[in-house]
Design a protein around this motif. Sequence first.
Motif, mmCIF file in Angstrom:
data_model
loop_
_atom_site.group_PDB
_atom_site.id
_atom_site.type_symbol
_atom_site.label_atom_id
_atom_site.label_comp_id
_atom_site.label_asym_id
_atom_site.label_seq_id
_atom_site.Cartn_x
_atom_site.Cartn_y
_atom_site.Cartn_z
ATOM 1 N N TYR A 198 0.799 -1.217 0.000
ATOM 2 C CA TYR A 198 0.000 0.000 0.000
ATOM 3 C C TYR A 198 0.837 1.274 0.000
ATOM 4 C CZ TYR A 198 -3.385 -3.533 1.363
ATOM 5 O OH TYR A 198 -4.158 -4.669 1.404
ATOM 6 N N TYR A 199 1.930 1.273 0.735
ATOM 7 C CA TYR A 199 2.738 2.498 0.795
ATOM 8 C C TYR A 199 3.432 2.775 -0.541
ATOM 9 C CZ TYR A 199 1.819 2.683 5.775
ATOM 10 O OH TYR A 199 1.184 2.776 6.979
ATOM 11 N N GLU A 200 3.764 1.727 -1.273
ATOM 12 C CA GLU A 200 4.353 1.929 -2.598
ATOM 13 C C GLU A 200 3.311 2.501 -3.554
ATOM 14 O OE1 GLU A 200 7.013 -0.390 -6.000
ATOM 15 O OE2 GLU A 200 6.500 -1.443 -4.143
ATOM 16 N N VAL A 201 2.061 2.069 -3.403
ATOM 17 C CA VAL A 201 0.980 2.647 -4.215
ATOM 18 C C VAL A 201 0.871 4.143 -3.941
ATOM 19 C CG1 VAL A 201 -1.512 2.689 -4.623
ATOM 20 C CG2 VAL A 201 -0.345 0.503 -4.317
ATOM 21 N N ILE A 202 0.891 4.501 -2.670
ATOM 22 C CA ILE A 202 0.798 5.920 -2.298
ATOM 23 C C ILE A 202 1.956 6.714 -2.897
ATOM 24 C CG2 ILE A 202 0.917 7.527 -0.343
ATOM 25 C CD1 ILE A 202 -0.575 5.354 1.303
ATOM 26 N N GLU A 203 3.134 6.129 -2.867
ATOM 27 C CA GLU A 203 4.322 6.816 -3.406
ATOM 28 C C GLU A 203 4.192 7.060 -4.914
ATOM 29 O OE1 GLU A 203 9.107 5.933 -4.010
ATOM 30 O OE2 GLU A 203 7.946 4.722 -2.604
ATOM 31 N N HIS A 204 3.833 6.010 -5.666
ATOM 32 C CA HIS A 204 3.761 6.145 -7.132
ATOM 33 C C HIS A 204 2.621 7.067 -7.561
ATOM 34 C CE1 HIS A 204 6.906 3.355 -8.129
ATOM 35 N NE2 HIS A 204 6.327 2.366 -7.489
ATOM 36 N N THR A 205 1.463 6.928 -6.933
ATOM 37 C CA THR A 205 0.336 7.769 -7.322
ATOM 38 C C THR A 205 0.584 9.231 -6.948
ATOM 39 O OG1 THR A 205 -0.774 7.095 -5.264
ATOM 40 C CG2 THR A 205 -1.417 5.955 -7.285
ATOM 41 N N THR A 206 1.260 9.458 -5.827
ATOM 42 C CA THR A 206 1.584 10.833 -5.433
ATOM 43 C C THR A 206 2.528 11.468 -6.442
ATOM 44 O OG1 THR A 206 1.256 10.336 -3.080
ATOM 45 C CG2 THR A 206 2.587 12.274 -3.617
ATOM 46 N N ASP A 207 3.486 10.713 -6.942
ATOM 47 C CA ASP A 207 4.392 11.232 -7.975
ATOM 48 C C ASP A 207 3.605 11.684 -9.204
ATOM 49 O OD1 ASP A 207 6.638 10.823 -6.457
ATOM 50 O OD2 ASP A 207 7.163 8.898 -7.372
ATOM 51 N N ILE A 208 2.634 10.862 -9.613
ATOM 52 C CA ILE A 208 1.819 11.215 -10.783
ATOM 53 C C ILE A 208 0.986 12.463 -10.494
ATOM 54 C CG2 ILE A 208 -0.113 10.483 -12.237
ATOM 55 C CD1 ILE A 208 0.954 7.627 -12.040
ATOM 56 N N ILE A 209 0.339 12.495 -9.330
ATOM 57 C CA ILE A 209 -0.515 13.631 -8.975
ATOM 58 C C ILE A 209 0.283 14.927 -8.893
ATOM 59 C CG2 ILE A 209 -1.832 14.608 -7.042
ATOM 60 C CD1 ILE A 209 -2.841 11.657 -6.577
ATOM 61 N N ASN A 210 1.493 14.864 -8.347
ATOM 62 C CA ASN A 210 2.321 16.075 -8.236
ATOM 63 C C ASN A 210 2.658 16.657 -9.598
ATOM 64 O OD1 ASN A 210 2.336 15.974 -5.450
ATOM 65 N ND2 ASN A 210 4.302 14.928 -5.299
ATOM 66 N N GLN A 211 2.833 15.799 -10.597
ATOM 67 C CA GLN A 211 3.174 16.271 -11.933
ATOM 68 C C GLN A 211 1.935 16.569 -12.781
ATOM 69 O OE1 GLN A 211 6.242 13.996 -14.054
ATOM 70 N NE2 GLN A 211 6.874 13.094 -12.119
ATOM 71 N N HIS A 212 0.891 15.774 -12.567
ATOM 72 C CA HIS A 212 -0.314 15.901 -13.394
ATOM 73 C C HIS A 212 -1.541 15.757 -12.493
ATOM 74 C CE1 HIS A 212 2.345 15.494 -16.889
ATOM 75 N NE2 HIS A 212 2.912 14.498 -16.236
ATOM 76 N N PRO A 213 -1.957 16.845 -11.847
ATOM 77 C CA PRO A 213 -3.009 16.768 -10.824
ATOM 78 C C PRO A 213 -4.409 16.459 -11.348
ATOM 79 C CG PRO A 213 -2.307 19.042 -11.175
ATOM 80 C CD PRO A 213 -1.355 18.191 -11.942
ATOM 81 N N GLY A 214 -4.564 16.264 -12.642
ATOM 82 C CA GLY A 214 -5.892 15.971 -13.182
ATOM 83 C C GLY A 214 -6.142 14.506 -13.456
ATOM 84 N N VAL A 215 -5.246 13.623 -13.022
ATOM 85 C CA VAL A 215 -5.390 12.188 -13.306
ATOM 86 C C VAL A 215 -6.261 11.555 -12.220
ATOM 87 C CG1 VAL A 215 -4.177 10.008 -13.724
ATOM 88 C CG2 VAL A 215 -3.128 12.162 -14.433
ATOM 89 N N MET A 216 -7.547 11.383 -12.549
ATOM 90 C CA MET A 216 -8.513 10.899 -11.559
ATOM 91 C C MET A 216 -8.144 9.532 -10.989
ATOM 92 S SD MET A 216 -11.176 8.576 -11.168
ATOM 93 C CE MET A 216 -11.730 8.200 -12.821
ATOM 94 N N LYS A 217 -7.705 8.617 -11.859
ATOM 95 C CA LYS A 217 -7.420 7.256 -11.415
ATOM 96 C C LYS A 217 -6.313 7.225 -10.368
ATOM 97 C CE LYS A 217 -6.619 2.574 -13.177
ATOM 98 N NZ LYS A 217 -6.353 1.751 -14.382
ATOM 99 N N ALA A 218 -5.377 8.161 -10.449
ATOM 100 C CA ALA A 218 -4.293 8.221 -9.465
ATOM 101 C C ALA A 218 -4.859 8.535 -8.079
ATOM 102 C CB ALA A 218 -3.257 9.260 -9.876
ATOM 103 N N TYR A 219 -5.808 9.482 -8.005
ATOM 104 C CA TYR A 219 -6.450 9.797 -6.728
ATOM 105 C C TYR A 219 -7.238 8.605 -6.204
ATOM 106 C CZ TYR A 219 -5.422 14.789 -7.309
ATOM 107 O OH TYR A 219 -4.794 15.997 -7.429
ATOM 108 N N TYR A 220 -7.920 7.910 -7.108
ATOM 109 C CA TYR A 220 -8.764 6.784 -6.695
ATOM 110 C C TYR A 220 -7.920 5.658 -6.103
ATOM 111 C CZ TYR A 220 -12.364 3.169 -6.965
ATOM 112 O OH TYR A 220 -13.259 2.170 -6.665
#
Length: 205
Positions: free
Chosen positions: A124-146
Amino acid sequence: MANMFAHHSLGYEDLDQLQKEPRPLYFVLELLKVEQPSEYDRESWAMSDEERLKAVPLLHGQGNKLFKQGRYQDASNKYKEAIICIKNNQTKEKAWDAPWMKLEKMAHTLTLNYCQCLLRTEEYYEVIEHTTDIINQHPGVMKAYYLRAKAHVEVWNEAEAHADFQKVLDLDPGMRKAVRKEVQVLNMRMEEKREEDRIKYKGMF
């Protein structure tokens, strides 16, 4: 050699004996299989840029198939290999130019698929790390937040999960039914956690 320098030993008695009394060594090699150059999967570093790009959709498809079969670790390896192919090519493009952005979008899709595998394997923590990287660069990616919200649920990050689910709804109101279901899971998990903590600390104060 470092072992020999520090401890006057190679770390194995038979090698130490051979060092003291050198003698001819004979190696016997057994040929198991002969493959043509086109018949084996080469590592990404051995491919040309064009070969790497051609490999990406194949690896993506293989990963999807393995995921559907419930072979999440194997699927994650395929997604990871495809991401490496993309990143190798991306280093040769100018950041934020059109070719770079095209590769970036492909990498995000694969990374999110990879995160779905990580959720199934409880990383789970690796998921949080990877999705946060995506969100920081591209904050409109809904699936990353989900996916990040689902990971937060699993590690009892209540406020963070609620915030991410709300962001999912802001970006895609059509996700309301799925989010409502996930929030119910979150509330149930938090209630269980509070009850466990109550029992655990009951006799301590």
